[in-house]
Scaffold this motif. Structure first.
Motif, PDB file in Angstrom:
ATOM      1  N   ALA A  69       0.530  -1.271   0.016  1.00 30.77           N
ATOM      2  CA  ALA A  69      -0.113   0.040  -0.053  1.00 30.77           C
ATOM      3  C   ALA A  69       0.942   1.284   0.059  1.00 30.77           C
ATOM      4  N   ASP A  70       1.962   1.119   0.427  1.00 28.25           N
ATOM      5  CA  ASP A  70       3.152   2.249   0.462  1.00 28.25           C
ATOM      6  C   ASP A  70       3.963   2.401  -0.803  1.00 28.25           C
ATOM      7  N   GLY A  71       5.001   3.165  -0.672  1.00 27.46           N
ATOM      8  CA  GLY A  71       5.729   3.453  -1.908  1.00 27.46           C
ATOM      9  C   GLY A  71       6.730   2.354  -2.095  1.00 27.46           C
ATOM     10  N   ARG A  89      -3.228  -1.610  -2.783  1.00 23.28           N
ATOM     11  CA  ARG A  89      -3.832  -2.109  -1.528  1.00 23.28           C
ATOM     12  C   ARG A  89      -4.636  -3.460  -1.843  1.00 23.28           C
ATOM     13  N   VAL A  90      -4.253  -4.396  -1.231  1.00 22.62           N
ATOM     14  CA  VAL A  90      -5.064  -5.572  -1.443  1.00 22.62           C
ATOM     15  C   VAL A  90      -6.387  -5.586  -0.543  1.00 22.62           C
ATOM     16  N   THR A  91      -7.399  -5.693  -1.301  1.00 22.79           N
ATOM     17  CA  THR A  91      -8.734  -5.510  -0.792  1.00 22.79           C
ATOM     18  C   THR A  91      -9.269  -6.825  -0.157  1.00 22.79           C
ATOM     19  N   GLY A 148       5.635 -11.001  11.169  1.00 21.62           N
ATOM     20  CA  GLY A 148       5.844  -9.333  11.422  1.00 21.62           C
ATOM     21  C   GLY A 148       4.937  -9.058  12.329  1.00 21.62           C
ATOM     22  N   ASP A 149       4.543  -7.875  12.666  1.00 21.23           N
ATOM     23  CA  ASP A 149       3.589  -7.137  13.552  1.00 21.23           C
ATOM     24  C   ASP A 149       2.486  -7.644  13.566  1.00 21.23           C
ATOM     25  N   CYS A 150       1.874  -8.091  12.137  1.00 23.57           N
ATOM     26  CA  CYS A 150       0.520  -8.729  12.115  1.00 23.57           C
ATOM     27  C   CYS A 150       0.220 -10.051  12.952  1.00 23.57           C
ATOM     28  N   PHE A 167       8.886  -6.543  17.187  1.00 25.05           N
ATOM     29  CA  PHE A 167      10.250  -5.896  16.982  1.00 25.05           C
ATOM     30  C   PHE A 167      10.935  -6.558  15.849  1.00 25.05           C
ATOM     31  N   VAL A 168      12.314  -5.856  15.422  1.00 23.12           N
ATOM     32  CA  VAL A 168      12.835  -6.529  14.509  1.00 23.12           C
ATOM     33  C   VAL A 168      13.556  -7.878  14.416  1.00 23.12           C
ATOM     34  N   MET A 169      14.030  -8.032  15.764  1.00 24.85           N
ATOM     35  CA  MET A 169      14.607  -9.462  15.751  1.00 24.85           C
ATOM     36  C   MET A 169      13.767 -10.640  15.591  1.00 24.85           C
ATOM     37  N   VAL A 207      16.489   0.425  23.393  1.00 29.59           N
ATOM     38  CA  VAL A 207      15.595   1.837  23.570  1.00 29.59           C
ATOM     39  C   VAL A 207      16.400   2.774  23.049  1.00 29.59           C
ATOM     40  N   LYS A 208      16.141   3.349  22.070  1.00 27.41           N
ATOM     41  CA  LYS A 208      16.971   4.542  21.531  1.00 27.41           C
ATOM     42  C   LYS A 208      16.790   5.799  22.301  1.00 27.41           C
ATOM     43  N   THR A 209      17.271   5.578  23.574  1.00 28.72           N
ATOM     44  CA  THR A 209      17.127   6.879  24.357  1.00 28.72           C
ATOM     45  C   THR A 209      18.477   7.318  24.666  1.00 28.72           C
TER      46      THR A 209
HETATM   47  C1  LIG Z   1       9.157   4.769  15.564  1.00 26.32           C
HETATM   48  C2  LIG Z   1       9.297   3.190  15.665  1.00 26.32           C
HETATM   49  C3  LIG Z   1      10.614   2.831  15.978  1.00 26.32           C
HETATM   50  C4  LIG Z   1      10.861   1.658  16.299  1.00 26.32           C
HETATM   51  N1  LIG Z   1      12.292   1.083  16.679  1.00 26.32           N
HETATM   52  C5  LIG Z   1      12.510  -0.198  16.991  1.00 26.32           C
HETATM   53  C6  LIG Z   1      13.810  -0.566  17.583  1.00 26.32           C
HETATM   54  O1  LIG Z   1      14.422   0.184  18.048  1.00 26.32           O
HETATM   55  N2  LIG Z   1      13.876  -1.923  17.581  1.00 26.32           N
HETATM   56  C7  LIG Z   1      12.734  -2.925  17.262  1.00 26.32           C
HETATM   57  O2  LIG Z   1      13.138  -4.147  17.363  1.00 26.32           O
HETATM   58  N3  LIG Z   1      11.849  -2.486  16.599  1.00 26.32           N
HETATM   59  C8  LIG Z   1      11.646  -1.316  16.705  1.00 26.32           C
HETATM   60  N4  LIG Z   1      10.058  -0.950  15.919  1.00 26.32           N
HETATM   61  C9  LIG Z   1       9.506  -1.878  15.689  1.00 26.32           C
HETATM   62  C10 LIG Z   1       9.562  -2.221  14.113  1.00 26.32           C
HETATM   63  O3  LIG Z   1      10.044  -1.261  13.548  1.00 26.32           O
HETATM   64  C11 LIG Z   1       8.533  -3.244  13.710  1.00 26.32           C
HETATM   65  O4  LIG Z   1       8.535  -4.160  14.445  1.00 26.32           O
HETATM   66  C12 LIG Z   1       8.741  -3.504  12.367  1.00 26.32           C
HETATM   67  O5  LIG Z   1       9.158  -2.480  11.403  1.00 26.32           O
HETATM   68  C13 LIG Z   1       7.468  -4.145  11.712  1.00 26.32           C
HETATM   69  O6  LIG Z   1       7.579  -4.609  10.190  1.00 26.32           O
HETATM   70  P1  LIG Z   1       6.475  -5.163   9.627  1.00 26.32           P
HETATM   71  O7  LIG Z   1       6.835  -5.277   7.943  1.00 26.32           O
HETATM   72  O8  LIG Z   1       5.673  -6.280  10.218  1.00 26.32           O
HETATM   73  O9  LIG Z   1       5.182  -4.046   9.501  1.00 26.32           O
HETATM   74  P2  LIG Z   1       5.229  -2.624   8.830  1.00 26.32           P
HETATM   75  O10 LIG Z   1       6.456  -2.092   8.459  1.00 26.32           O
HETATM   76  O11 LIG Z   1       4.004  -1.747   9.069  1.00 26.32           O
HETATM   77  O12 LIG Z   1       4.823  -2.986   7.218  1.00 26.32           O
HETATM   78  C14 LIG Z   1       3.521  -3.164   6.886  1.00 26.32           C
HETATM   79  C15 LIG Z   1       3.623  -3.302   5.220  1.00 26.32           C
HETATM   80  O13 LIG Z   1       2.411  -3.655   4.734  1.00 26.32           O
HETATM   81  C16 LIG Z   1       1.822  -2.926   3.874  1.00 26.32           C
HETATM   82  N5  LIG Z   1       0.180  -3.016   3.868  1.00 26.32           N
HETATM   83  C17 LIG Z   1      -0.638  -2.909   4.894  1.00 26.32           C
HETATM   84  N6  LIG Z   1      -1.868  -3.333   4.313  1.00 26.32           N
HETATM   85  C18 LIG Z   1      -1.919  -3.792   3.192  1.00 26.32           C
HETATM   86  C19 LIG Z   1      -2.808  -4.056   2.110  1.00 26.32           C
HETATM   87  N7  LIG Z   1      -3.913  -4.343   2.427  1.00 26.32           N
HETATM   88  N8  LIG Z   1      -2.413  -4.361   0.973  1.00 26.32           N
HETATM   89  C20 LIG Z   1      -0.917  -4.208   0.575  1.00 26.32           C
HETATM   90  N9  LIG Z   1       0.143  -3.689   1.318  1.00 26.32           N
HETATM   91  C21 LIG Z   1      -0.360  -3.438   2.705  1.00 26.32           C
HETATM   92  C22 LIG Z   1       2.271  -1.339   4.285  1.00 26.32           C
HETATM   93  O14 LIG Z   1       2.103  -0.696   3.164  1.00 26.32           O
HETATM   94  C23 LIG Z   1       3.521  -1.796   4.599  1.00 26.32           C
HETATM   95  O15 LIG Z   1       4.459  -1.848   3.269  1.00 26.32           O
HETATM   96  C24 LIG Z   1       9.993   0.668  15.790  1.00 26.32           C
HETATM   97  C25 LIG Z   1       8.611   1.044  15.519  1.00 26.32           C
HETATM   98  C26 LIG Z   1       8.372   2.328  15.329  1.00 26.32           C
HETATM   99  C27 LIG Z   1       7.193   2.685  14.756  1.00 26.32           C
END
Ligand SMILES: Cc1cc2nc3c(=O)[nH]c(=O)nc-3n(C[C@H](O)[C@H](O)[C@H](O)COP(=O)(O)OP(=O)(O)OC[C@H]3O[C@@H](n4cnc5c(N)ncnc54)[C@H](O)[C@@H]3O)c2cc1C
Length: 381
Positions: free
Chosen positions: A34-36, A79-81, A273-275, A285-287, A316-318
């Motif tokens: 859905a993003d760039g 965006r996948v619907t 991932g986060d979902c 988180f990333v790891m 924690v990035k403080t």
């Molecule tokens: C400000 C910030 C700082 C962070 N710092 C840390 C850190 O220091 N250490 C750490 O471990 N974690 C950190 N995190 C958490 C970490 O960044 C996330 O866990 C990780 O980036 C999540 O990745 P993701 O791919 O699961 O989700 P996202 O990065 O949210 O990616 C989701 C993707 O899905 C796409 N998408 C969603 N719905 C649809 C759809 N219907 N159709 C098509 N595309 C869709 C979006 O466009 C996007 O590309 C931080 C998070 C934030 C917000």
């Protein structure tokens, strides 16, 4: 051959694709996002000001560069619907794409506070590069930011903004920063160090309303105090994005429910991932993503592989108060034991037999991270 389709181009989607291409260079790969579609490290968003990075300088690769690197079709702003798992199809509006295997990586979304007031709709949050660009535009030329939420992301933004000259107020219903991750002594050190940088804390009360007030904003708290500020940033937490999975009838709980193979309840559909809720754990988180991406790529390439998580301390990035946390598992029994010096707090969570189950380190104690991490049990064995 129908392609492997990945929904999402965040760290989860792109890391699965990268790991897959190490094992399988032939299967067609389609990434829909859905993003760039730029590749960027999301953790950088909360320390980009102090590291002098403009939003446009944060991505390391464009969508086109990622497509070339991964030999994949990448469709940005798409965006996948809907998902029809029974017939191995997804929909983008009226368009239908067939998949052989589907990876859901749509991330998480901000939890929205039910705020009242005539400026509540203008409260910002940051969970993507686009959100961050909007935030940077909003604070440009302004002097103050009020942050709702003193969790990891709220504290990191507070440090970044205060270190670059903004007046920062942070509001949280808890009575210390990082209340869910730091025992009191560590919380007190983080609170004091950020206060010394200029952060004003408002603990034990929530934000209730945001109103316009002569070109600025007025935040009204539960205790009736008011804060005058230029921009309000909400950082109260994230929740897995579930709508596609829910509508497709996949099993969901706190996240999209997957087993150790990252497999959802539908055949050939995976989530990461986060979902995702992996074996009962939602770990945004990333790891965890890096470990899960390797396992899932092997499974997609024909070698079913269960994910394991070692201990994964979070930095924690403080910089005003270096902090590393490795929380004990939910429900673990034990107690915090804290040692404190003028410039460090070391808190160890140990069980009755003296076994280390978690830690929280602040200041100079963060140097002990590697040694202590080795003693922790794995998060998922
Ligand atoms: C400000 C910030 C700082 C962070 N710092 C840390 C850190 O220091 N250490 C750490 O471990 N974690 C950190 N995190 C958490 C970490 O960044 C996330 O866990 C990780 O980036 C999540 O990745 P993701 O791919 O699961 O989700 P996202 O990065 O949210 O990616 C989701 C993707 O899905 C796409 N998408 C969603 N719905 C649809 C759809 N219907 N159709 C098509 N595309 C869709 C979006 O466009 C996007 O590309 C931080 C998070 C934030 C917000």
């Amino acid at each position: 051959m129908d392609p492997i389709v990945i929904i999402g181009s965040g760290l989860a989607g792109y890391n699965v694709a990268r790991e897959l291409r190490k094992l399988d260079k032939a299967t067609p790969l389609v990434i829909l996002t859905a993003d760039g579609g730029q590749f960027y490290s999301k953790p950088m968003l909360s320390n980009a000001l102090a590291s002098n990075k403009l939003p446009e300088a944060i991505p390391t690769h464009s969508a086109e560069q990622m497509a070339a690197q991964l030999d994949a079709t990448i469709r940005a702003h798409t965006r996948v619907t809907a998902i029809d798992a029974g017939s191995h199809q997804i929909r983008i509006g009226d368009e239908i794409i067939h998949y052989s295997k589907l990876v859901l990586a749509p991330g998480a979304e901000q939890i929205r506070l039910p705020l009242s007031g005539d400026a509540a709709a203008g409260v910002l949050s940051v969970n993507s590069l686009d959100d961050y660009a909007r935030f940077r535009a909003a604070i440009e030329g302004r002097k103050s930011v009020a942050i709702i939420g003193a969790g990891l992301i709220g504290c990191e933004f507070a440090n970044d903004l205060a270190a670059t000259g903004y007046k920062v107020d942070v509001i949280d219903i808890a009575d210390q920063p990082l209340a869910r991750l730091l025992p009191p002594a560590g919380g007190a050190m983080l609170k004091a160090n950020l206060a010394a940088l200029g952060v004003t804390w408002h603990f034990g009360t929530g934000a209730q309303a945001v109103d316009n007030d002569n070109g600025r904003l007025r935040v009204t708290l539960g205790n009736r105090e008011t804060i005058a500020t230029d921009v309000v940033l909400s950082a109260i937490g994230l929740k897995p994005k579930l709508e596609l999975a829910r509508a497709a009838g996949l099993k969901i709980n706190r996240g999209i429910v997957v087993d150790r193979h990252l497999a959802t309840s539908a055949k050939d559909v995976f989530a990461i991932g986060d979902c995702a809720e992996v074996a009962g754990l939602v770990l945004p988180f990333v790891m965890p993503i890096m470990h899960a991406a390797r396992a899932l790529a092997a499974t997609l390439a024909g070698k079913p592989t269960a994910v394991s998580y070692p201990a994964m301390p979070v930095l924690v990035k403080t910089p005003a108060c270096p902090t590393i946390v490795a929380p004990p598992a939910n429900g673990a029994s034990g107690e915090w034991q804290t040692e404190q010096t003028a410039d460090s707090v070391k808190s160890l969570f140990v069980d009755a037999s003296g076994k280390l189950l978690g830690f929280a380190l602040n200041g100079a104690a963060t140097a002990e991270r590697a040694k202590l991490a080795q003693q922790l049990p794995p998060v998922l064995n």
